[in-house]
Design an enzyme around this catalytic site. Structure first.
Site, short mmCIF file in Angstrom:
data_model
loop_
_atom_site.label_atom_id
_atom_site.label_comp_id
_atom_site.label_asym_id
_atom_site.label_seq_id
_atom_site.Cartn_x
_atom_site.Cartn_y
_atom_site.Cartn_z
N ASN A 240 3.61 -3.42 -5.91
CA ASN A 240 3.72 -2.05 -6.42
C ASN A 240 5.11 -1.55 -6.06
O ASN A 240 5.37 -1.18 -4.92
CB ASN A 240 2.63 -1.18 -5.76
N TRP A 241 5.98 -1.58 -7.05
CA TRP A 241 7.38 -1.19 -6.78
C TRP A 241 7.52 0.31 -6.56
O TRP A 241 8.57 0.78 -6.14
CB TRP A 241 8.28 -1.60 -7.94
N LYS A 242 6.51 1.09 -6.90
CA LYS A 242 6.58 2.56 -6.83
C LYS A 242 7.81 3.05 -7.62
O LYS A 242 8.16 2.44 -8.62
CB LYS A 242 6.59 3.03 -5.38
N HIS B 223 -3.98 5.19 -7.19
CA HIS B 223 -3.26 4.92 -5.94
C HIS B 223 -3.32 6.18 -5.07
O HIS B 223 -3.29 7.31 -5.59
CB HIS B 223 -1.81 4.53 -6.25
N GLU C 229 -7.25 0.12 0.05
CA GLU C 229 -6.01 0.48 0.74
C GLU C 229 -6.28 1.65 1.70
O GLU C 229 -6.28 2.82 1.27
CB GLU C 229 -4.95 0.92 -0.27
N GLY D 271 2.53 2.10 3.79
CA GLY D 271 3.92 2.48 4.06
C GLY D 271 4.17 2.92 5.49
O GLY D 271 5.21 3.51 5.79
N SER E 218 0.81 -2.09 4.27
CA SER E 218 1.78 -2.75 5.16
C SER E 218 1.56 -4.25 5.28
O SER E 218 1.76 -4.82 6.35
CB SER E 218 1.76 -2.06 6.54
N GLY F 173 3.35 -2.89 -1.28
CA GLY F 173 4.36 -1.89 -1.62
C GLY F 173 5.74 -2.34 -1.16
O GLY F 173 6.42 -3.10 -1.83
N GLY F 174 6.14 -1.89 0.02
CA GLY F 174 7.50 -2.12 0.53
C GLY F 174 7.98 -3.55 0.41
O GLY F 174 9.10 -3.80 -0.06
#
Ligand code: PEP
Length: 251
Positions: free
Chosen positions: A9-11, A94, A166, A172, A212, A233-234
Site C-alpha cells: 500500500n503505497w498510500k 483502510h 490491521e 505505521g 509494520s 505500508g512503509g
C-alpha cells in the site's frame, strides 16, 4: 496448500518518475516468487503501473473506489474506471480512510459491492484500536466490522475478496503485533467468516496481516497458520525491503 498474498500500500507516495523507478527495481527481485504480489499505487500512478507490470507476476491495485457507477461525486473514482485501465484489486476500508475520511462499515460495504460488480477484487481492511484491544473489545469490534462490512456479500463474491486484519496501533508505528497476537486475531476473524459462510469458504478466504510488517519480522508472521499474507505500508516503498517480505515465505 495456499501461497501468500503480499500487497504493498503505497498510500500517497511516489510520483510517476519515482513509481517507474520502484517498479523497475521490483520486477526482477520478485519474478520467481510463487506468492501473489500486488502493488496498490496512488490513482495517478495506476495506468503506468499496469503498463510497466504487463507480462510480469506483479498485479496492480487502487487504494479506494466509490460505490456509484458515475455521477455528482466530486473527487471520487468509479470502480469501472479502474477496471477499464487494467486495475485488478482495490483496498477498501483502510483505517486511514475510516479515521480521516469518515468511512464506516456501511460505506465500505457499498464500495465493496460496487467494486465486485465491476470485476475488481477488494482487499477489505478491518482492525481494532489500542483502546479497544486494551478494554477487551477487540473481538466485538472485529465481529461488527465483518458482519456489517460483509452484509449481502455472497460466497462467490467472498471468493474474490481478500481481508486484511490491521490492528490500528500497529500501522505505521513500528510496533508489530506479535506472531501469536496476529495469528489469534486472524483466527478469530476466520471463525466469524465461518459462522457467516461455513467452514470451507472460511478456510479458502485469504486473510492478511498488516501493521509494520518488514523484512525482519515477515517470516515469523507469514509462517503462522492463520496468516495468508501481508498488507505492507512503509516497507512497500522500497524495492529491496518489499521483495524481502515477498521472499520471506517459500512454499
Ligand atoms: C498499511 O498502511 O496498511 C500498513 C500496514 O502500513 P505499515 O506497514 O507502514 O504499518
Amino acid at each position: 496448500m495456499k501461497n501468500k498474498i503480499i500487497a504493498g500500500n503505497w498510500k500517497m507516495n511516489k510520483n510517476q518518475a519515482e513509481a517507474e523507478k520502484l517498479i523497475s527495481a521490483l520486477k526482477p527481485l520478485v519474478k520467481d516468487s510463487k506468492n501473489t504480489v500486488i502493488i496498490c499505487t496512488p490513482y495517478l500512478d495506476l495506468e503506468q503501473a499496469v503498463c510497466l507490470t504487463a507480462g510480469t507476476n506483479i498485479h496492480v491495485g487502487a487504494q479506494n473506489c466509490h460505490w456509484a457507477e458515475s455521477g455528482a461525486f466530486t473527487g471520487e473514482v468509479a470502480p469501472s474506471m479502474l477496471k477499464e485501465i487494467g486495475v485488478e484489486y482495490v483496498i477498501l476500508g483502510h483505517s486511514e480512510r475510516r479515521q480521516y475520511f469518515g468511512e464506516t462499515n456501511q460505506t465500505v460495504n457499498a464500495r465493496m459491492k460496487a467494486a465486485l460488480e465491476a470485476g475488481l477484487k477488494p482487499i477489505v481492511c478491518i482492525g481494532e484500536t489500542l483502546e479497544e484491544r486494551n478494554s477487551g473489545r477487540m473481538q466485538e469490534v472485529l465481529a461488527t466490522q465483518i458482519k456489517e462490512g460483509f452484509e449481502g456479500i455472497d460466497e462467490e463474491q467472498l471468493r474474490r475478496t481478500i481481508v486484511a486484519y490491521e490492528p490500528i496501533w500497529a500501522i505505521g508505528t513500528g510496533v508489530t503485533a506479535t506472531n501469536k497476537q496476529a495469528n489469534e486475531a486472524i483466527g478469530f476473524c476466520r471463525s466469524q467468516f465461518e459462522e457467516l459462510y461455513g467452514k470451507d469458504e472460511a478456510q479458502k478466504l485469504y486473510i492478511q496481516y498488516g501493521g509494520s510488517m518488514n523484512a525482519v519480522n515477515a517470516a515469523g508472521l507469514l509462517n503462522q497458520p492463520e496468516i495468508d499474507g501481508g498488507l505492507i505500508g512503509g516497507a512497500s516503498l522500497d524495492a529491496e525491503k518489499f521483495s524481502a517480505i515477498v521472499e520471506a515465505y517459500k512454499i
